[in-house]
Design a protein around this motif. Structure first.
Motif, short mmCIF file in Angstrom:
data_model
loop_
_atom_site.label_atom_id
_atom_site.label_comp_id
_atom_site.label_asym_id
_atom_site.label_seq_id
_atom_site.Cartn_x
_atom_site.Cartn_y
_atom_site.Cartn_z
N LEU A 53 0.84 -1.21 0.00
CA LEU A 53 0.00 0.00 0.00
C LEU A 53 0.87 1.25 0.00
CD1 LEU A 53 -2.77 -1.05 2.56
CD2 LEU A 53 -3.05 -0.79 0.09
N GLN A 54 2.00 1.19 0.69
CA GLN A 54 2.94 2.30 0.66
C GLN A 54 3.48 2.50 -0.75
OE1 GLN A 54 5.35 0.76 4.18
NE2 GLN A 54 5.72 2.96 4.36
N ALA A 55 3.86 1.40 -1.39
CA ALA A 55 4.41 1.47 -2.75
C ALA A 55 3.39 2.03 -3.73
CB ALA A 55 4.87 0.08 -3.20
N ALA A 56 2.11 1.77 -3.46
CA ALA A 56 1.05 2.27 -4.33
C ALA A 56 0.70 3.72 -4.04
CB ALA A 56 -0.21 1.40 -4.18
N GLY A 57 1.34 4.30 -3.01
CA GLY A 57 1.08 5.70 -2.68
C GLY A 57 -0.23 5.93 -1.95
N LEU A 58 -0.76 4.88 -1.32
CA LEU A 58 -2.04 5.01 -0.62
C LEU A 58 -1.88 5.27 0.87
CD1 LEU A 58 -4.13 2.20 -2.38
CD2 LEU A 58 -4.32 4.68 -2.70
N VAL A 59 -0.77 4.83 1.44
CA VAL A 59 -0.55 5.05 2.87
C VAL A 59 0.89 5.49 3.11
CG1 VAL A 59 -2.24 3.28 3.48
CG2 VAL A 59 0.19 2.71 3.47
N GLU A 60 1.10 6.11 4.26
CA GLU A 60 2.45 6.46 4.69
C GLU A 60 2.59 6.00 6.14
OE1 GLU A 60 5.54 10.26 4.89
OE2 GLU A 60 3.53 10.49 4.03
N THR A 61 3.73 5.36 6.44
CA THR A 61 3.96 4.82 7.77
C THR A 61 4.96 5.68 8.53
OG1 THR A 61 3.52 2.57 6.99
CG2 THR A 61 4.71 2.78 9.06
N PHE A 62 4.61 5.99 9.77
CA PHE A 62 5.48 6.77 10.64
C PHE A 62 5.91 5.90 11.81
CE2 PHE A 62 2.66 9.69 8.47
CZ PHE A 62 3.53 10.69 8.03
N GLN A 63 7.19 5.85 12.05
CA GLN A 63 7.74 5.01 13.11
C GLN A 63 7.09 5.36 14.45
OE1 GLN A 63 9.95 2.57 12.42
NE2 GLN A 63 9.81 1.84 14.52
N GLY A 64 6.54 4.34 15.09
CA GLY A 64 5.95 4.53 16.40
C GLY A 64 4.54 5.08 16.40
N ARG A 65 4.02 5.50 15.22
CA ARG A 65 2.69 6.08 15.15
C ARG A 65 1.72 5.23 14.33
NH1 ARG A 65 3.13 11.65 12.61
NH2 ARG A 65 0.87 11.60 12.97
N GLY A 66 2.23 4.47 13.39
CA GLY A 66 1.36 3.65 12.56
C GLY A 66 1.31 4.15 11.13
N SER A 67 0.37 3.58 10.36
CA SER A 67 0.22 3.91 8.94
C SER A 67 -1.04 4.73 8.73
CB SER A 67 0.16 2.62 8.11
OG SER A 67 1.35 1.87 8.24
N PHE A 68 -0.92 5.79 7.95
CA PHE A 68 -2.03 6.70 7.72
C PHE A 68 -2.36 6.78 6.24
CE2 PHE A 68 -0.21 7.79 11.73
CZ PHE A 68 -1.27 8.22 12.52
N VAL A 69 -3.66 6.91 5.94
CA VAL A 69 -4.12 6.98 4.56
C VAL A 69 -3.81 8.35 3.98
CG1 VAL A 69 -6.13 6.86 3.04
CG2 VAL A 69 -5.93 5.28 4.97
N LEU A 70 -3.23 8.37 2.80
CA LEU A 70 -2.93 9.62 2.12
C LEU A 70 -4.13 10.07 1.31
CD1 LEU A 70 0.66 8.76 0.84
CD2 LEU A 70 0.06 10.11 2.85
N GLN A 71 -4.08 11.29 0.80
CA GLN A 71 -5.15 11.77 -0.06
C GLN A 71 -5.22 10.87 -1.29
OE1 GLN A 71 -7.26 14.45 0.56
NE2 GLN A 71 -8.37 13.66 -1.20
N VAL A 72 -6.39 10.30 -1.55
CA VAL A 72 -6.54 9.42 -2.70
C VAL A 72 -6.43 10.25 -3.97
CG1 VAL A 72 -8.07 7.81 -3.90
CG2 VAL A 72 -8.02 7.85 -1.41
N PRO A 73 -5.58 9.87 -4.92
CA PRO A 73 -5.42 10.66 -6.13
C PRO A 73 -6.71 10.70 -6.95
CG PRO A 73 -4.34 8.51 -6.35
CD PRO A 73 -4.74 8.66 -4.91
#
Length: 224
Positions: A53-73
């Protein structure tokens, strides 16, 4: 099913939730432990899915915080906006071809988890009933779950890109006067969905194709 197949299923499920708006931009993905429990997979599978999902540009992961959904293109399906009644009928013709084949593939390829997802979507559609403000989303969810179960991301990506707008409501579902003249409309639509589900559950591709074609052809007729 091997780890790669399980990761693919998890990616498709989470992608569907993101593209449909069930998980909104800025929302945090469910915790790793929650995904392990919900999908019955290992932590390794969850981590691989999140990486995809990160590679697809859909989420970004922050160390210690988790993965968050990015703005859908913005969707770039190339499909024009549906503006006229003729567009509606042509979209239905298009859906008949695409979704019939997707249902056939789903019958041959679906996993137990994907079948459960289709079943849940069907149950939700039954539960909501003929409320236009909510039934469109439930109807769309059912068709998207079938596309995801096809195992071919081009089907699920295409249906997701169309969005709930592809569910065209005939006047029997919008105008109480028309509904009174056709009180069995919802029963027929639910039965058509049930036929698709049953064929997919039986792993019968030809029956699934036929059930999807009958449902969508009937929908087209109701819209004519």
């Amino acid at each position: 099913m091997n780890g790669r197949g399980l990761a693919y299923d998890l990616v498709e499920e989470l992608k569907q939730r993101i593209l449909s708006g069930q998980i909104s931009p800025g929302d945090k993905l469910p915790a790793e432990n929650s995904l392990v429990e919900e999908f019955g997979v290992s932590r390794t599978v969850v981590r691989e899915a999140v990486s995809r999902l990160q590679a697809a540009g859909l989420v970004e992961t922050f160390q210690g915080r988790g993965s968050f959904v990015l703005q859908v293109p913005e969707r770039t399906s190339g499909l024009r906006e549906v503006r006229s009644h003729q567009d509606v009928l042509e979209l239905m013709d298009f859906r008949i071809g695409v979704e019939s084949e997707a249902a056939g593939l789903a019958a041959g390829r679906r996993s137990a988890h994907q079948l459960k997802g289709i079943e849940r979507a069907l149950d939700e559609f039954r539960r909501i009933g003929d409320d236009p403000s909510r039934s469109v989303e439930a109807d769309f969810a059912f068709h998207l779950k079938v596309a995801v179960a096809s195992g071919n991301r081009f089907y699920s990506d295409l249906i997701a890109s169309l969005g709930p707008m592809m569910i065209m409501l005939p006047r029997t579902r919008l105008d109480p006067a028309y509904e009174m003249s056709d009180p069995d409309h919802l029963t027929r639509v639910v039965h058509e969905h049930e036929n698709i589900y049953t064929a997919v559950a039986r792993s019968d591709p030809e029956a699934a194709r036929a059930a999807a074609r009958v449902h969508l052809a009937n929908t087209r007729e109701r819209l004519s």
